[in-house]
Enzyme design. Sequence first.
Site, PDB file in Angstrom:
ATOM      1  N   TYR A 439     -10.566 -17.778 -54.744  1.00  0.00           N
ATOM      2  CA  TYR A 439     -11.459 -18.380 -53.732  1.00  0.00           C
ATOM      3  C   TYR A 439     -11.831 -19.827 -54.031  1.00  0.00           C
ATOM      4  O   TYR A 439     -11.541 -20.347 -55.076  1.00  0.00           O
ATOM      5  CB  TYR A 439     -12.636 -17.485 -53.405  1.00  0.00           C
ATOM      6  CG  TYR A 439     -13.675 -17.115 -54.437  1.00  0.00           C
ATOM      7  CD1 TYR A 439     -13.773 -17.724 -55.668  1.00  0.00           C
ATOM      8  CD2 TYR A 439     -14.606 -16.107 -54.126  1.00  0.00           C
ATOM      9  CE1 TYR A 439     -14.769 -17.345 -56.554  1.00  0.00           C
ATOM     10  CE2 TYR A 439     -15.586 -15.721 -55.022  1.00  0.00           C
ATOM     11  CZ  TYR A 439     -15.665 -16.352 -56.234  1.00  0.00           C
ATOM     12  OH  TYR A 439     -16.631 -15.986 -57.107  1.00  0.00           O
ATOM     13  N   GLU A 440     -12.406 -20.458 -53.012  1.00  0.00           N
ATOM     14  CA  GLU A 440     -12.669 -21.916 -53.037  1.00  0.00           C
ATOM     15  C   GLU A 440     -11.389 -22.704 -53.248  1.00  0.00           C
ATOM     16  O   GLU A 440     -11.395 -23.761 -53.879  1.00  0.00           O
ATOM     17  CB  GLU A 440     -13.696 -22.287 -54.124  1.00  0.00           C
ATOM     18  CG  GLU A 440     -14.980 -21.495 -54.125  1.00  0.00           C
ATOM     19  CD  GLU A 440     -15.740 -21.552 -52.815  1.00  0.00           C
ATOM     20  OE1 GLU A 440     -15.419 -22.398 -51.966  1.00  0.00           O
ATOM     21  OE2 GLU A 440     -16.644 -20.721 -52.623  1.00  0.00           O
ATOM     22  N   GLY A 441     -10.306 -22.230 -52.657  1.00  0.00           N
ATOM     23  CA  GLY A 441      -8.994 -22.870 -52.847  1.00  0.00           C
ATOM     24  C   GLY A 441      -8.262 -22.178 -53.976  1.00  0.00           C
ATOM     25  O   GLY A 441      -8.702 -22.251 -55.123  1.00  0.00           O
TER      26      GLY A 441
END
Lengths: 594, 594
Positions: A439-441
């Site tokens: 997550y978050e890229g």
Amino acid sequence: MTYQPPVRDHLFIFRDLLELERYANLPAFADASLDVVEQILDEAARFTSEVLAPLNAVGDKEGCRWNPDFSVTTPAGFREAYSQLVEGGWPGLGSAPEWGGQGLPHVVNLAFSEMSSAANMAFSMYPGLTHGAYSAILVGGSEAQKQLYLPKLASFQWGGTMNLTEPQCGTDLGLIRTKAVPAEDGTYRISGQKIWISGGEHDLTENIVHLVLARIEGAPAGTRGISLFIVPKFIPDADGEPGRRNSVKCLGLEEKMGIHGNATCVISHEEATGWLVGEENRGLALMFVMMNEARLGVGMQGLAQAEAAYQAAAEFAKERLQGRSLTGPKNPDGPADPIIVHPDVRRMLMDARAIIEGGRAFLYWTALHGDLAEASPDEATRQKGRDYMALLTPVLKAFLTDRGFRVCSDAMQVHGGSGFTEHFPVSQYLRDCRIALIYEGTNGIQALDLVGRKLAADGGRAMMSFFAELDGFVDANDGEALQPFVAPLLKAKAELQEATMWLMQNGLANPDNAGAASTDYLHLFGLTALAYMWAMTAKVAQAKLAAGSSDPIYAAKLTIARYYMDRVLPETAAHLAKLKTGAELVMALPAEAF
Amino acid sequence: MTYQPPVRDHLFIFRDLLELERYANLPAFADASLDVVEQILDEAARFTSEVLAPLNAVGDKEGCRWNPDFSVTTPAGFREAYSQLVEGGWPGLGSAPEWGGQGLPHVVNLAFSEMSSAANMAFSMYPGLTHGAYSAILVGGSEAQKQLYLPKLASFQWGGTMNLTEPQCGTDLGLIRTKAVPAEDGTYRISGQKIWISGGEHDLTENIVHLVLARIEGAPAGTRGISLFIVPKFIPDADGEPGRRNSVKCLGLEEKMGIHGNATCVISHEEATGWLVGEENRGLALMFVMMNEARLGVGMQGLAQAEAAYQAAAEFAKERLQGRSLTGPKNPDGPADPIIVHPDVRRMLMDARAIIEGGRAFLYWTALHGDLAEASPDEATRQKGRDYMALLTPVLKAFLTDRGFRVCSDAMQVHGGSGFTEHFPVSQYLRDCRIALIYEGTNGIQALDLVGRKLAADGGRAMMSFFAELDGFVDANDGEALQPFVAPLLKAKAELQEATMWLMQNGLANPDNAGAASTDYLHLFGLTALAYMWAMTAKVAQAKLAAGSSDPIYAAKLTIARYYMDRVLPETAAHLAKLKTGAELVMALPAEAF
């Protein structure tokens, strides 16, 4: 024994490695004397180990419950712990005095965040995202929005979320379809479905402030037509208290491999009332304020889960009696030796220490640059701080989570069969940690951000500055005693430099070369950065020992520093060799051959 | 799409790489013409993909249920699938004609096992362990025991288990406390608690045959006082049918991270009636018959989960539209390109292919040596077969599971956030796969078995034979066309040889050096073995292409072979560098420093 915050290592970093007292003249640091920091660390350790850690397994087993009235119930004990979090004054650590905070350096708050995350990752995500929402409004919100929302978010009285992902778009936010239609009163009607919204609904706060990416009717296609909106669950009334229920609701929860205690929501906006934050069509830039903060935080999560898993493994290895040492019994009166006598068990524990302590130094060292970017009176220092934060955030996020996950897996391995059962905590650490690579890229996106954007930004200024700093350290420490640390650092730096040159020469000619090289490049970077941290650590430790310190931490640091150079750093050469082979073979098969 | 057995790759291995028809003169192979093998593969593919694969997620979600009457209920559909397994004649593939089997080579049965495991690992463990019990009784049982049990086990009509572990002993079987007291009728009364017994209780078969390690009263301490017993759940009556209930029962099930569909039982023996297998105090040797077979099977499980996870990732990567290729849109009419256009996604898929297909070749090549050890008329061939099986089993077990788990993790990474949800199958593959690094001897134990026992056995004969084979291949294939494969193989072989020399010189002086080197040595070995497989594969593929074949598999194999040499094999140097640093730093910290 549950997780015990490594206060001693934090103190080593703040006092010996970062020498925080050097900055006592800066406003944010004036109130952060080492005595104060030590007090905060001790109290944070108590709160996180006594209040949050005991709820970690509870959250994993119970998970969150979605109710037919669209509400979500968090696991038993989370509400009480959240109250204690708020009442204990912890929210103030991370926010500015004008919004009720203590205005301490971010790097100090980071220690509290790390301890919270290690103690209970799923729980700590609720306040973590709230702080992200706070930051986005602080940077992009109007004065009225700040007055209305920041005090409530800074105190964690209200929760915050990031509403980015939709079923058809995760990484590629240009595909967002959620619509925003202007209303006559200056607000917008927001409609669309968002998925994977962490903390999108829960029972911990009286209100939840969603920060929502949506497309204003008629906006350009792609990422240039995306705006950011505040969509509160309850619309604040004239007194700023939760008023009318907004038409935003949670349609259900995701079943996930881990972080069961955090509610991962499908959120439906049905002509919900929203307020534009900042300018039209400039939402992505603001969201990246939250995102960059979150990325550093995710790297921290990887480190935190690794620390917790390492502790569980070390404890198990010292207690579990099984087999005999290869060099003769070490526990002759017992039925067997503790398994920590076995070199292969040690190898896993030492690998963990080398990555965790080196990674922690790297994380806090970078975070300090982030503080200096804001607080330093010197523009050159501020610029270097900004440069390093931009350059190193993707490295920290991906390297610490990739390696943190490996540490968790090794920690399970130390446990043998026990580790695979849910009686021991290590399965949860492994499962919870796994999301941090995504997550978050995803970590692949971090690597692409690094080679595609960060390296070349401002003519490569940040990277040149980093190389110059390494050269400076090597030049200044060319004595005999530091050679076992400086020589391998120099070799790794040369490899990283060669890889950087290769990227410059081959990435432009064929961008796929950059893409194919990106992950190996990022790992080469991370390994080199940790070599620098361990070399600095060795220097400090040697100095302390030379000055007569008998604190065992310094001898241990020297040992682990040598271990890192001998037993971890040799991996750099493989990353260099792999990345220099380019994209050709990576891309050679037609898609239908997969 | 669920898992699709890779029949084409199995055919490549059987036909092109192993050239199974060379062995048509041997008894076990006479009935295994390539046509027959192809038919078996096709039918196995149909059964495993249509019957077993659809139950994989069901088993994960439902798990097994322990009932207060000490019975265990398997997940919905498992009973029916098990009936189909038995009725389909599949048990016969792996057993000898005199006990009702088809007497085919083990390497052919291995393909069915791999497909079963990839389709449904938890399910396939029930028959897998039954086959282990069959083998132990085949090797060590009395004629009466064989007559009574083998037909029932060979047909999977009865289930089988291994009862080794106790709460205080996993790896260290010398600590076993389960007691066996001789009764007047020649049987024994077995008492004690066993844990982690896979398939220890279930509702799939009318009887379960436990093979139990226990200590006969008065036996020597440690591993030399352990005997093996048959403890059937129902004691066979005069007709050999399940009769009186034995006093062995399941007290509960473990909660685990994965393989939820397999019942992991706490088994209590309360003066249960048992029959000695083989001689008193020689139980461990017999248990290792099961164990060695099981270890090869566990390596196969790592490979199988990796294959299933890779397939899920490849499918996702071709369908998920997100972002654009770095070299310009590849799907210009769509909203975005499929993510398989991104080099970093390709990298993960290519890594998977290189490990899976190279690992599969290594596994089947070794298994063929196992068949030749039994079937060859030539004693030198039989001896080489036995040597290779002994030497390579720990490498296969640990290397394929370590790397298989990494492939599963990369496959999750390709999925992004979707992979962390339980809507997609990859989380289960990752969780199920993780046990394979632990059970049947942790991977650390495999590494110790390799460097501590297998290398030195018979004066190092097996290892010298392996090196000689590599040298022979390199010498015989020194032409230009094979250089891209043979040169890296030669380099890896030299590194493995250097590591072997280092071990000989330093392992005896300080056994901790061997322990500290063991895991890196095993990985260096595995990487070199796969280089050999890929070099052989490249040779075959070049020959087929030169002969005019237009089958795309040969060009693909050549590409993946080059990818392996360029992008995987460079890791060998780091393993060599690490292991040569010895035990000093690994063991330097005192235990209390952890």
